[in-house]
Design a protein around this motif. Structure first.
Motif, short mmCIF file in Angstrom:
data_model
loop_
_atom_site.label_atom_id
_atom_site.label_comp_id
_atom_site.label_asym_id
_atom_site.label_seq_id
_atom_site.Cartn_x
_atom_site.Cartn_y
_atom_site.Cartn_z
N ARG A 113 -17.73 -32.74 2.24
CA ARG A 113 -16.69 -31.41 2.28
C ARG A 113 -17.64 -30.21 3.01
O ARG A 113 -17.47 -28.86 2.06
CB ARG A 113 -17.35 -31.28 0.03
N LEU A 114 -17.06 -30.69 3.51
CA LEU A 114 -17.59 -30.32 4.88
C LEU A 114 -17.84 -28.81 5.17
O LEU A 114 -18.26 -27.97 4.70
CB LEU A 114 -17.93 -30.40 6.00
N LEU A 115 -15.78 -28.16 5.07
CA LEU A 115 -15.84 -27.00 5.02
C LEU A 115 -15.72 -26.17 3.62
O LEU A 115 -16.33 -24.94 3.73
CB LEU A 115 -14.08 -27.18 5.44
N LEU A 116 -15.46 -27.12 2.91
CA LEU A 116 -16.75 -26.14 1.42
C LEU A 116 -17.78 -25.93 1.30
O LEU A 116 -18.16 -24.77 1.01
CB LEU A 116 -16.03 -26.80 0.20
N GLN A 117 -18.70 -26.17 1.68
CA GLN A 117 -20.44 -25.97 2.22
C GLN A 117 -20.22 -24.70 2.88
O GLN A 117 -20.66 -24.48 2.88
CB GLN A 117 -20.47 -26.89 2.57
N ILE A 118 -19.22 -25.15 4.30
CA ILE A 118 -19.89 -24.40 5.43
C ILE A 118 -19.35 -22.64 4.82
O ILE A 118 -19.62 -21.27 4.51
CB ILE A 118 -18.69 -24.38 6.47
N VAL A 119 -17.96 -22.19 4.04
CA VAL A 119 -17.48 -21.47 2.58
C VAL A 119 -18.52 -20.78 1.75
O VAL A 119 -18.81 -20.15 2.33
CB VAL A 119 -15.87 -21.62 2.46
N ARG A 120 -19.59 -21.85 1.19
CA ARG A 120 -19.52 -20.81 0.71
C ARG A 120 -21.09 -20.76 0.82
O ARG A 120 -21.88 -19.52 0.24
CB ARG A 120 -20.14 -22.09 -0.90
N GLY A 121 -21.41 -20.87 1.88
CA GLY A 121 -22.79 -20.28 2.40
C GLY A 121 -22.15 -19.45 3.29
O GLY A 121 -23.00 -17.89 2.85
N ALA A 122 -21.46 -18.96 3.34
CA ALA A 122 -20.30 -17.95 4.39
C ALA A 122 -20.34 -17.28 2.96
O ALA A 122 -20.81 -15.51 3.62
CB ALA A 122 -19.65 -18.13 4.90
N LEU A 123 -20.32 -17.51 2.08
CA LEU A 123 -19.45 -16.36 1.38
C LEU A 123 -21.17 -15.87 0.28
O LEU A 123 -21.28 -15.09 -0.27
CB LEU A 123 -18.40 -17.32 0.00
N ALA A 160 -25.34 -22.61 7.13
CA ALA A 160 -24.00 -21.36 7.17
C ALA A 160 -24.23 -20.45 7.00
O ALA A 160 -23.49 -19.57 7.76
CB ALA A 160 -22.73 -22.25 6.16
N GLY A 161 -25.04 -20.10 6.16
CA GLY A 161 -25.26 -18.71 5.57
C GLY A 161 -25.39 -17.73 6.79
O GLY A 161 -25.68 -16.94 7.15
N ALA A 162 -26.97 -18.40 7.53
CA ALA A 162 -27.59 -17.95 8.76
C ALA A 162 -26.52 -17.85 10.25
O ALA A 162 -26.79 -17.11 10.40
CB ALA A 162 -28.66 -18.71 9.25
N ALA A 163 -26.04 -19.32 10.07
CA ALA A 163 -24.87 -18.34 11.52
C ALA A 163 -23.83 -17.91 10.88
O ALA A 163 -22.72 -17.07 12.08
CB ALA A 163 -24.18 -20.25 11.16
N ALA A 164 -23.35 -17.41 9.80
CA ALA A 164 -22.31 -16.63 10.07
C ALA A 164 -22.26 -15.49 9.89
O ALA A 164 -22.51 -14.57 10.16
CB ALA A 164 -22.27 -17.05 8.05
N VAL A 165 -23.69 -14.83 8.85
CA VAL A 165 -24.28 -13.43 9.48
C VAL A 165 -25.16 -12.57 10.59
O VAL A 165 -24.89 -11.88 11.69
CB VAL A 165 -25.33 -13.42 9.00
N THR A 166 -25.15 -14.75 11.29
CA THR A 166 -25.59 -13.88 13.01
C THR A 166 -24.30 -13.74 14.49
O THR A 166 -24.68 -13.06 15.12
CB THR A 166 -26.24 -15.41 12.95
N LEU A 167 -22.99 -14.11 13.51
CA LEU A 167 -21.66 -13.66 13.98
C LEU A 167 -21.36 -11.79 14.69
O LEU A 167 -20.78 -11.47 14.89
CB LEU A 167 -20.83 -14.53 13.36
N VAL A 168 -21.90 -11.68 12.33
CA VAL A 168 -22.27 -9.80 13.09
C VAL A 168 -23.52 -9.48 12.88
O VAL A 168 -23.56 -8.35 13.25
CB VAL A 168 -21.78 -10.06 11.41
N GLY A 169 -24.26 -10.07 12.57
CA GLY A 169 -25.56 -9.62 12.68
C GLY A 169 -25.63 -7.94 13.58
O GLY A 169 -26.82 -7.37 13.82
N PRO A 170 -26.07 -8.86 14.64
CA PRO A 170 -26.48 -8.32 16.20
C PRO A 170 -25.86 -6.85 16.44
O PRO A 170 -25.82 -6.17 17.65
CB PRO A 170 -26.00 -9.24 17.33
N PHE A 171 -24.30 -7.15 15.86
CA PHE A 171 -23.88 -5.38 15.98
C PHE A 171 -24.19 -4.29 14.95
O PHE A 171 -24.21 -3.04 15.06
CB PHE A 171 -22.39 -5.58 16.08
N TYR A 172 -25.35 -4.33 14.26
CA TYR A 172 -25.75 -3.94 13.73
C TYR A 172 -27.43 -4.34 14.17
O TYR A 172 -28.80 -3.06 13.37
CB TYR A 172 -26.13 -4.10 12.18
N TRP A 173 -27.86 -4.29 15.22
CA TRP A 173 -29.48 -4.19 15.62
C TRP A 173 -30.07 -3.06 15.50
O TRP A 173 -28.96 -2.24 16.45
CB TRP A 173 -29.15 -4.84 16.55
#
Length: 298
Positions: free
Chosen positions: A68-78, A187-200
């Protein structure tokens, strides 16, 4: 020392570390954007997850296999989104106020388990859920003049973490706990890295210690929690998370000067009591939850 005693010591120590971590998160969140703090925290957590996965049978490749790869990614991002909102809540609403509302998470999970997991909740647990939500109303005191929209922030955190917990139970039907833990970090690290650098933001020298302490407490707390789950059933460990609520309220009151009003104390007691009943009742019915991280545990 018996394995049970060792497990209890591991669990109590882990929860105490998580409480300290929440205090550090509040301190950093008052100086830096919550997304930035969460991103640094998650980078170290992802490294910790990769190190653990490499030691599993089959290594990282086998650990990363999921049906259930998609659900794993969703829960990590959530979860990483929930962590960001939590840090913001610690800084702008308060540690004590936020965690007293977080205590209602098992009650929200019980409600969501009916439509999302197809579980049956009996009248005793519905009564406990109703009593627990009355405790939440007592905590936020919506009739008081000081009630503001900021109180919606910890409520949102609680709902987000409840969905994360339910999604974790969904994936646990087919994936191992090692796989779920892997995607929690990666998945959580990947998700926050998409946004976090804009707040560096450049970190001042006197804050590097606190940023390092945040990462160390996260990794050490999780290691001890994993050891606790190796020795104890989930139903034994879960109620210990309420000790985190008590410690966080103490930290908020005596270190950050937050005020614990009578309605917050009374409401917290009601919510914790209802949550404990819900957890123990679920265990009696043979529906123990898989291990999941407490709010603010990363």
């Amino acid at each position: 020392m018996t394995p049970r005693s060792q497990g209890l010591i591991f669990a109590l120590t882990a929860v105490s570390i998580f409480a300290i971590q929440d205090g550090i998160s509040k301190h950093l969140g008052q100086a830096y954007p919550a997304v930035f703090v969460a991103m640094i925290r998650y980078w170290f957590f992802a490294a910790f997850v990769l190190a653990l996965a490499s030691r599993n049978t089959g290594g990282i490749r086998q650990t990363a296999k999921s049906t259930r790869l998609l659900l794993q990614i969703v829960r990590g991002a959530l979860l990483v989104a929930q962590i960001v909102v939590s840090i913001y809540s610690f800084s702008h609403v308060g540690l004590a106020q936020t965690h007293t509302i977080f205590a209602a998470t098992p009650l929200v999970v019980a409600c969501l388990s009916v439509p999302l997991l197809g579980e049956t909740v009996g009248w005793r647990r519905w009564l406990a859920i109703g009593v627990g939500f009355l405790g939440i109303l007592l905590i936020i005191d919506p009739t008081h003049a000081s009630f503001g929209a900021n109180m919606l922030i910890p409520i949102t955190c609680t709902i987000m973490f409840a969905f994360y917990s339910v999604f974790t139970r969904m994936v646990s039907r087919t994936d191992t706990s090692q796989t779920s833990f892997f995607y929690t970090g990666i998945a959580g690290a990947a998700a926050v890295t998409l946004v976090g650098p804009f707040y560096w933001t450049s970190i001042a020298p006197n804050y590097w210690f606190w940023m390092a302490a945040l990462c160390v407490t996260g990794m050490s707390g999780h290691y001890l929690l994993i050891r606790a789950f190796d020795l104890l059933d989930a139903v034994v460990v879960q109620p210990i998370f309420y000790w985190q609520t008590v410690l966080v309220c103490i930290i908020g009151t005596f270190i950050f000067g937050e005020v614990m009003t009578w309605n917050m104390i009374a409401g917290c007691v009601v919510v914790i009591g209802a949550g404990l009943f819900t957890i123990l009742r679920e265990a009696q019915l043979g529906k123990q939850r898989p291990p999941v991280e407490p709010p603010g545990a990363l």
